[in-house]
Scaffold this active site. Structure first.
Site, PDB file in Angstrom:
ATOM      1  N   GLU A 253     -10.381   5.038   7.099  1.00  0.00           N
ATOM      2  CA  GLU A 253      -8.965   5.404   7.173  1.00  0.00           C
ATOM      3  C   GLU A 253      -8.593   6.759   6.570  1.00  0.00           C
ATOM      4  O   GLU A 253      -7.721   7.451   7.110  1.00  0.00           O
ATOM      5  CB  GLU A 253      -8.117   4.321   6.493  1.00  0.00           C
TER       6      GLU A 253
ATOM      7  N   ARG B 140       0.838  -1.207   0.000  1.00  0.00           N
ATOM      8  CA  ARG B 140       0.000   0.000   0.000  1.00  0.00           C
ATOM      9  C   ARG B 140       0.877   1.263   0.000  1.00  0.00           C
ATOM     10  O   ARG B 140       0.520   2.274  -0.600  1.00  0.00           O
ATOM     11  CB  ARG B 140      -0.981  -0.001   1.170  1.00  0.00           C
TER      12      ARG B 140
HETATM   13  N1  MTE Z   1     -13.137   3.950  14.372  1.00  0.00           N
HETATM   14  C1  MTE Z   1     -13.230   3.557  15.655  1.00  0.00           C
HETATM   15  N2  MTE Z   1     -14.049   4.233  16.489  1.00  0.00           N
HETATM   16  N3  MTE Z   1     -12.504   2.508  16.138  1.00  0.00           N
HETATM   17  C2  MTE Z   1     -11.635   1.806  15.332  1.00  0.00           C
HETATM   18  O1  MTE Z   1     -10.996   0.857  15.781  1.00  0.00           O
HETATM   19  N4  MTE Z   1     -10.673   1.572  13.069  1.00  0.00           N
HETATM   20  C3  MTE Z   1     -10.354   2.266  11.822  1.00  0.00           C
HETATM   21  C4  MTE Z   1     -11.597   2.910  11.229  1.00  0.00           C
HETATM   22  N5  MTE Z   1     -12.283   3.689  12.228  1.00  0.00           N
HETATM   23  C5  MTE Z   1     -11.517   2.211  13.957  1.00  0.00           C
HETATM   24  C6  MTE Z   1     -12.329   3.291  13.517  1.00  0.00           C
HETATM   25  C7  MTE Z   1      -9.763   1.398  10.816  1.00  0.00           C
HETATM   26  S1  MTE Z   1      -8.118   1.087  10.887  1.00  0.00           S
HETATM   27  C8  MTE Z   1     -10.513   0.856   9.802  1.00  0.00           C
HETATM   28  S2  MTE Z   1      -9.810  -0.100   8.610  1.00  0.00           S
HETATM   29  C9  MTE Z   1     -11.961   1.080   9.711  1.00  0.00           C
HETATM   30  O2  MTE Z   1     -12.464   1.858  10.781  1.00  0.00           O
HETATM   31  C10 MTE Z   1     -12.668  -0.253   9.688  1.00  0.00           C
HETATM   32  O3  MTE Z   1     -14.031  -0.143   9.668  1.00  0.00           O
HETATM   33  P1  MTE Z   1     -14.892  -0.004   8.327  1.00  0.00           P
HETATM   34  O4  MTE Z   1     -14.211  -0.786   7.279  1.00  0.00           O
HETATM   35  O5  MTE Z   1     -16.192  -0.570   8.726  1.00  0.00           O
HETATM   36  O6  MTE Z   1     -14.905   1.443   8.024  1.00  0.00           O
HETATM   37  N1  LUZ Z   2      -5.248  -5.015   5.273  1.00  0.00           N
HETATM   38  C1  LUZ Z   2      -4.885  -5.793   4.259  1.00  0.00           C
HETATM   39  C2  LUZ Z   2      -5.462  -3.700   5.115  1.00  0.00           C
HETATM   40  O1  LUZ Z   2      -4.676  -6.986   4.464  1.00  0.00           O
HETATM   41  N2  LUZ Z   2      -4.754  -5.253   3.027  1.00  0.00           N
HETATM   42  C3  LUZ Z   2      -4.954  -3.948   2.772  1.00  0.00           C
HETATM   43  O2  LUZ Z   2      -4.830  -3.492   1.640  1.00  0.00           O
HETATM   44  C4  LUZ Z   2      -5.310  -3.116   3.853  1.00  0.00           C
HETATM   45  N3  LUZ Z   2      -5.479  -1.814   3.687  1.00  0.00           N
HETATM   46  C5  LUZ Z   2      -5.789  -1.040   4.725  1.00  0.00           C
HETATM   47  C6  LUZ Z   2      -5.936  -1.631   5.971  1.00  0.00           C
HETATM   48  N4  LUZ Z   2      -5.780  -2.942   6.160  1.00  0.00           N
HETATM   49 MO1  MOS Z   3      -7.629  -0.755   9.386  1.00  0.00          MO
HETATM   50  S1  MOS Z   3      -5.581  -0.457   9.438  1.00  0.00           S
HETATM   51  O1  MOS Z   3      -7.561  -1.480   7.839  1.00  0.00           O
HETATM   52  O2  MOS Z   3      -7.744  -2.083  10.410  1.00  0.00           O
END
Ligand code: MTE
Ligand code: LUZ
Ligand code: MOS
Length: 733
Positions: free
Chosen positions: A685, A304
């Site tokens: 993210e 990434r």
């Molecule tokens: N928001 C909260 N409150 N807590 C979390 O742990 N994780 C983040 C984001 N927002 C997180 C968060 C991360 S790293 C990701 S990948 C996404 O939420 C995952 O959830 P989604 O794919 O349902 O958006």
């Molecule tokens: N996890 C993963 C991830 O396995 N592949 C991805 O591309 C990725 N991108 C964002 C967060 N987690």
């Molecule tokens: Mo988020 S780093 O893809 O859990």
């Protein structure tokens, strides 16, 4: 919209792993970590610990019934160290006792002798010695060397970005209950129930169907539980099966901070070429990733990084290389942004350097080079539906950025004690797992005969509101009220082979699967509804059931049209890109080096939001987490590889006072998005990278004091470092 769990959470009634009433006879496990970063185990005596008060067992590699191997992508990480230790915190044993206190007391009685080696902590040193987790990789487009040679302006430099501790409120943990035939039922605080199931099955030497993993909710994950929850689930499972008793493992904060991996620190060298008009001509960048002692997700994160090397910009000639360097630190892991933020920071540092050299504003270079539809990313994907320019223009116009700039310059001309700064950050983040295989999800929807609805998917709720979004999707697809729908906790027995809830795809992919399953049921109900004008949903459901029509449906969604050839680094790995732009303003106290983030103003493309309140929370939370990474959160290790910042008194996370005085978020008018349910867009993210705006705003303010200050290439830029920079000290490292 109020999330279904909000009242429970506010009252402290929502159950997290450590709140669950443990089964009768439950025991408590505490891992025994290596105090040494690198060396050979010469003695591991567990007798005294095993004989201690209330201790029931001590387990080491020898007790693992299946494979002592938890590496998910590359099998390079033992559950319990056998001959070598490669980082402080690597576990050699698990002490199990009748109470966690008794287990912790007995940990000290484990007699562990290690013949120490000099640890390698710097990824560049590791690279120089050929210590790599996997081969380094390159993504390239055009002819970089020729384009650099022909560029009117070339800037070069080095960047260092720090790691970041996740500080999820709920620490890592698992509760394992043995079942028949050597199997186990697990409650795990994991983002990846199927990942835990697969690895625990391997560790126990049983088929996956004998391992059931259940997740109710997480007190935060942020990527930290995408891979590393597995370790503690596997330890609990081994002990539970060996003792035929339930075993719970829950880390304390300090243990969690010392034992688990973090965001990857990176070091990078860049060269950016531009023509006289400020158009980027070539970008050459080399990333050294501090992967830690084992692979974990490092190679995926590295990928990434490469795919986000050019940030939100179009560059016709690119060479981006990245090496996963083996360092003697706990394996670093996923963290919101997943290697993207590290790449985008370097690009912004390069732009800042180019702007200085050319005597123009960074904003002019940013604006000049934003990627537009029809252009290609360095990995060959054509930009389509890219709204980078829309967001950038909108935020500049709505907040009258020229006037903001003028006011700041005026302030700086007329004030000596305080200086102000401003910077912009355009974000363009690829949505999909870069590993195409992971882009699938499934859902199981039941309509009960009373018209209430139960929804199961692989999505894990970790505070990001995915359950609320799935509830909204199910209600809309079935045409029922929100209150009629319950989204169940996640279980591998109900939904199999699920991808981790990660890569911001949780609501997108699980939402699509829920929509498909719900639509299938609705189609079956349609004839019964047509025959009963004015009938309620429960009446229609009961009528269908009476006619022996199934009220349940399972659906599987696979993100269409994505592909990526890892060997050549080309393809269209992302379903789409999420865009937005932030403007940050800061005020610096020139005497003290302290500063205040006055405002961060954002225009963000959230698509047709399923829940604007949740999405606003995601933008604000992501931004503040990004600010912490860039400005505050400093991880320090001593030269023996021991983490010095292992508590929340020495590791500073943002608080309300640190947060921007004003955060203004406007969501761009929605357009179509066939990849998100009801044209919604992923949001988890991307907002983290808005924090980069405040970093460069602060650099801007420091330069108003000292134009030659050596800042702007390393993170975090803590108040301490700001003060040193104001005093004219070198802050390049
Ligand atoms: N928001 C909260 N409150 N807590 C979390 O742990 N994780 C983040 C984001 N927002 C997180 C968060 C991360 S790293 C990701 S990948 C996404 O939420 C995952 O959830 P989604 O794919 O349902 O958006
Ligand atoms: N996890 C993963 C991830 O396995 N592949 C991805 O591309 C990725 N991108 C964002 C967060 N987690
Ligand atoms: Mo988020 S780093 O893809 O859990």
């Amino acid at each position: 919209m109020i999330r279904r769990d909000d009242h429970l959470l506010a009252r402290g009634e929502a159950a997290f792993l450590d709140d669950i009433t443990v089964p009768a006879g439950c025991l408590f496990g505490v891992p025994v970590p290596s105090p040494v970063a690198a060396g050979e185990i010469v003695r591991l005596e567990i007798g005294a610990a095993a004989a201690a008060h209330d201790v029931v067992g001590v387990f080491t590699a020898a007790d693992v019934p299946g494979e002592n191997q938890i590496g998910a992508i590359i099998p390079d990480e033992p559950l319990f160290a056998e001959r070598e230790v490669d980082c402080v915190g690597q576990c050699v044993a698990l002490v199990v006792a009748r109470s966690a206190e008794a287990a912790r007391a007995a940990v000290k009685l484990v007699d562990l002798e290690i013949r120490e080696r000099e640890p390698v902590l710097d990824p560049r040193v590791a690279h120089g010695r050929g210590m790599l987790i996997a081969q380094q990789r390159t993504v390239a487009l055009g002819d970089v060397d020729a384009a650099l040679a022909a560029s009117a302006v070339v800037v070069e430099g080095r960047c260092d970005t720090g790691g970041q501790e996740h500080v999820y409120l709920e620490t890592q943990g698992a509760l394992a209950t043995p079942t028949e035939r050597g199997g186990v039922h697990l409650r795990s605080s994991t983002q990846s129930p199927s990942g835990v199931q697969r690895i625990v099955a391997r560790v126990l030497g049983v088929p996956m169907h004998d391992v059931e993993v259940e997740v109710l909710r997480l007190g935060g994950g942020f990527g930290g539980k995408e891979d590393q929850a597995t370790t503690y689930a596997a330890m609990a499972a081994v002990a539970a099966v060996r003792l035929a008793r339930p075993v719970k493992v829950v880390l304390r904060r300090g243990e969690d901070m010392r034992l688990t991996g973090k965001r990857h620190p990176y070091s990078a060298d860049f060269r950016l070429g531009l023509d006289a008009g400020g158009a980027m001509t070539a970008y050459d960048v080399m990333f050294y990733q501090s992967s830690g002692a084992a692979a974990d997700l490092s190679t995926a994160i590295l990928e990434r990084t490469l795919l986000h090397a050019t940030g939100s910009y179009f560059v016709p000639n690119v060479r981006a290389t990245a090496a996963p360097c083996r360092t003697n630190l706990p394996p670093n892991t996923a963290f919101r942004g997943f290697g993207g933020p590290q790449a985008m920071f370097v690009m912004e540092a390069a732009i800042a350097a180019a702007a200085r050299k050319m005597g123009v504003s960074p904003r002019a270079i940013q604006e000049r080079n934003l990627i537009e539809d029809g252009r290609r990313f360095p990995y060959g994907m054509e930009a389509r539906g890219i709204r980078a320019r829309r967001c950038f223009a909108a935020v500049c116009e709505e907040h009258r950025v020229d006037e903001l700039r003028r006011r700041i310059d005026e302030h700086n001309d007329s004030h000596r004690e305080t200086k102000r700064g401003l910077a912009l950050m355009p974000v363009c983040f690829g949505i999909s797992f870069t590993n195409t295989m992971l882009n699938q999800a499934s859902a199981l929807v039941h309509v009960y005969v009373d018209g209430s609805v139960g929804v199961s998917t692989g999505a894990v709720e970790m505070g990001q509101g995915v359950r609320s979004k799935l509830r909204a999707v199910a209600a809309r697809a079935l045409g029922v009220a929100l209150d009629a729908v319950k989204v169940e906790g996640t279980s591998t027995a109900r939904t199999a082979n699920v991808s981790p809830t990660a890569a911001s795809t949780g609501a997108d992919m699980n939402g699509q699967a829920v929509r498909m399953a719900a639509e299938a049921i609705r189609a079956r109900l349609a004839p019964f509804a047509a025959e009963r004008p004015g009938a309620s949903f429960p009446e229609i459901a009961a009528a269908a059931h009476a006619a022996r029509v199934s009220l349940s449906a399972h659906a599987h969604y696979a993100t269409p049209d994505i592909h990526f050839d890892r060997e050549v680094g080309r393809g269209a790995p992302f379903a789409y890109h999420v865009c937005g732009t932030a403007i940050a303003e800061v005020t610096l106290d020139c005497l003290r080096g302290t500063y205040r983030i006055d405002a961060v103003r954002i225009v963000h493309d959230a698509g047709q939001s399923l829940d604007p309140a949740i999405d606003l929370g995601q933008v604000e939370g992501g931004l503040v987490q990004g600010l912490g990474w860039l400005l505050l959160e400093e991880l320090l290790w001593n030269d023996k590889g021991r983490l010095l910042t292992d508590s929340l008194t020495t590791y500073k996370v943002p608080d309300l006072d640190f947060a921007p005085r004003e955060i203004a978020v406007r969501f761009l008018e929605a357009d179509e998005n066939r990849f998100g349910p009801y044209s919604s867009k992923a949001i988890g993210e991307p907002p983290l990278m808005y924090g980069i705006a405040a970093y460069f705003a602060l650099v801007d303010a420091i330069r108003a004091v000292r134009p030659d200050a050596r800042v702007g290439t390393s993170t975090p830029l803590t108040p301490e470092k700001v003060l040193m920079a104001l005093a004219g000290r070198d802050q390049t490292r």
